[in-house]
Scaffold this motif. Structure first.
Motif, PDB file in Angstrom:
ATOM      1  N   VAL A  89      -5.234   3.541   0.665  1.00 22.80           N
ATOM      2  CA  VAL A  89      -5.334   2.180   0.163  1.00 22.80           C
ATOM      3  C   VAL A  89      -6.666   1.595   0.581  1.00 22.80           C
ATOM      4  CG1 VAL A  89      -4.303  -0.121   0.160  1.00 22.80           C
ATOM      5  CG2 VAL A  89      -2.841   1.908   0.324  1.00 22.80           C
TER       6      VAL A  89
ATOM      7  N   VAL B 178      -6.019   0.017  -7.110  1.00 21.87           N
ATOM      8  CA  VAL B 178      -5.369  -0.564  -5.939  1.00 21.87           C
ATOM      9  C   VAL B 178      -4.608  -1.822  -6.333  1.00 21.87           C
ATOM     10  CG1 VAL B 178      -5.774  -1.712  -3.735  1.00 21.87           C
ATOM     11  CG2 VAL B 178      -6.961   0.414  -4.257  1.00 21.87           C
ATOM     12  N   GLU B 179      -5.218  -2.654  -7.147  1.00 21.51           N
ATOM     13  CA  GLU B 179      -4.545  -3.884  -7.564  1.00 21.51           C
ATOM     14  C   GLU B 179      -3.288  -3.581  -8.379  1.00 21.51           C
ATOM     15  OE1 GLU B 179      -6.257  -7.898  -9.269  1.00 21.51           O
ATOM     16  OE2 GLU B 179      -5.940  -6.478 -10.921  1.00 21.51           O
ATOM     17  N   ARG B 180      -3.353  -2.583  -9.224  1.00 19.46           N
ATOM     18  CA  ARG B 180      -2.224  -2.293 -10.116  1.00 19.46           C
ATOM     19  C   ARG B 180      -1.140  -1.467  -9.441  1.00 19.46           C
ATOM     20  NH1 ARG B 180      -2.231  -2.980 -15.232  1.00 19.46           N
ATOM     21  NH2 ARG B 180      -1.250  -0.989 -15.784  1.00 19.46           N
ATOM     22  N   TYR B 181      -1.539  -0.474  -8.645  1.00 20.62           N
ATOM     23  CA  TYR B 181      -0.568   0.471  -8.096  1.00 20.62           C
ATOM     24  C   TYR B 181      -0.366   0.334  -6.587  1.00 20.62           C
ATOM     25  CZ  TYR B 181      -1.578   2.775 -12.567  1.00 20.62           C
ATOM     26  OH  TYR B 181      -1.757   3.057 -13.894  1.00 20.62           O
ATOM     27  N   GLY B 182      -1.239  -0.440  -5.915  1.00 20.68           N
ATOM     28  CA  GLY B 182      -1.159  -0.558  -4.463  1.00 20.68           C
ATOM     29  C   GLY B 182      -1.855   0.571  -3.742  1.00 20.68           C
ATOM     30  N   GLU B 183      -2.492   1.469  -4.462  1.00 17.35           N
ATOM     31  CA  GLU B 183      -3.171   2.627  -3.873  1.00 17.35           C
ATOM     32  C   GLU B 183      -4.066   3.272  -4.917  1.00 17.35           C
ATOM     33  OE1 GLU B 183      -0.722   6.234  -3.505  1.00 17.35           O
ATOM     34  OE2 GLU B 183       0.944   4.987  -4.178  1.00 17.35           O
TER      35      GLU B 183
END
Length: 438
Positions: free
Chosen positions: A436, A415-420
């Motif tokens: 998310v 989630v932190e890297r890709y937003g999901e």
């Protein structure tokens, strides 16, 4: 027979998977301790010896296996690799044990290398996916521990067997790897599939293949690939030459006895085992990983500085072995295994592992062609300066850009890297809705 609970998390699954690292490292040591004997038996020159090393489990053979096995692991599952790779491995070591010509030995090393390359990304990926977030380094470190035990036992067997028996002793070492591989293969048949891979496969868009194209389409992935090659690729070129040619380095430094060379390696790898357990496994989830990595990388540089710039007496060689052993236990390979699993999403995690392992092993193979000749013609100082330069690069890259992923779930990192969480996308007809997590 079935290992573990429904998702096979826990130490039984971890250990059964990690054991593959023992036989993979063991095959490299079996090659390293037998090269001179094969050279004498078949009457080949140093370049032919370099070719054996280059196409083996230490270099190109493993590179090809990783390039094939990584994507297959993501497409068909982690367990798919475990069903077949050790069968190929057993064929390779059996051919080596009964090799009657240089060509037969060459084929044996290629087959063994491909099997090793296919198995490594699968094992590191599986362990990381099944490990509790707060114990990921501890679990992944078990693979490093098993890898380190391979040389300890391999070099001890070389002392016991090749001294009195010569080449027959080396053949027996390959046969011991066949027996261990069979036992591990049998145990792993009861292993359940990775729960995270199963969830990814069963997601609504699982029919869409996510391989190298999607891996390279995201700038974050490209940065992670460059970072991980920086810490593992440069370090791996040094470690790869040491894995195969270190007995020859000791010989060039004045240790003429094969038993003495092998005992120095036992000392080195024993400290790798100790540092892996008491350093990486016990501290990798508790203290700053950047600090732990830097300490290990610095010790690696110190080891080669001793070898190049200090007169190679036995105490100096022993100090070199201890410094490098500790460095390897808390150094690049262990952190690479953890960070590669953390920095890529589940749908292409093993593909990234395979690609990076391929690149690292190709780099090792390129130098392996020339290392024996370089060592014979120019001596330890010349090759040592190259080793020091590569280790300094790995040290600087890891110390500056170590990621902050400690103690966090793989989903939270995604989630932190890709937003999901890429592996849990949902669909409503034709439009994808990212899942998310807060």
């Amino acid at each position: 027979m079935r290992i573990g609970s429904k998702n096979t998390s826990g130490w039984k699954a971890t250990i059964s998977v990690a054991m593959s690292n023992y036989i993979e490292a063991g095959s490299i040591i079996a090659i390293a301790t037998s090269l001179t004997l094969w050279q004498e038996r078949f009457g080949v020159d140093d370049f032919a010896v370099g070719l054996l090393a280059a196409i083996s489990a230490n270099a190109f053979g493993a590179a090809v296996g990783a390039a094939i096995g990584g994507p297959l692991c993501d497409r068909y599952g982690r367990k798919f690799i475990y069903t077949y790779d050790l069968l190929l491995y057993m064929l390779g070591v059996l051919l080596a044990a009964f090799a009657v010509s240089y060509g037969m030995l060459l084929v044996a090393f290629v087959i063994t290398g491909i099997a090793v390359g296919a198995g490594v990304p699968a094992s590191w990926t599986y362990i990381a996916e099944e490990a509790p977030p707060e114990q990921r380094a501890k679990h992944v470190g078990s693979a490093q521990l098993a890898w380190s035990m391979g040389p300890v036992i391999g070099f001890l067997l070389a002392v016991v067997l090749t001294g009195p028996l010569g080449l027959l002793g080396s053949r027996l070492i390959f046969l011991h790897l066949f027996v261990v591989a069979f036992v591990v293969w049998y145990i792993r048949q009861g292993l359940s599939e990775s729960a995270k891979w199963t969830s990814s496969r069963d997601s609504a868009d699982a029919g869409r293949t996510r391989g190298l194209r999607e891996l390279f389409s995201n700038r974050l992935n490209v940065k992670a690939l460059l970072f991980l090659f920086g810490i593992y690729g440069f370090w791996g070129v040094v470690a790869g030459q040491m894995g195969i040619f270190m007995p020859r380095v000791y010989e060039t430094s004045g240790v003429e006895s094969a038993a003495g060379q092998n005992l120095l390696q036992v000392l080195m790898w024993s400290f790798t085992v100790l540092a892996t357990y008491f350093g990486f496994m016990r501290l990798g989830d508790r203290i700053s990983r950047r600090l732990l990595y830097t300490v290990g990388a610095v010790l690696g540089v110190v080891a080669w500085v001793l070898l190049v710039f200090v007169h190679a007496s036995l105490p100096v060689l022993m100090l070199f072995a201890v410094c490098w052993g500790v460095s390897a236990g808390i150094g690049s390979q262990a952190f690479y295994a953890v960070w590669t699993s953390e920095l890529f999403a589940t749908p292409y995690r093993a593909s990234a592992q395979g690609l990076l392992f391929f690149a690292a092993r190709v780099s090792i193979g390129l130098l392996s062609y020339y290392f024996p000749t370089m060592l014979a013609d120019q001596g330890v100082p010349a090759v040592g300066l190259v080793m020091i330069g590569l280790l300094v690069l790995s040290l600087v890259i890891g110390a500056l850009w170590a990621p902050n992923t400690q103690g966090r779930s793989l989903e939270d990192i995604e989630v932190e890297r890709y937003g999901e969480v890429l592996s849990e996308r949902a669909t409503d007809g034709t439009r994808e809705t990212p899942v998310v997590r807060a």
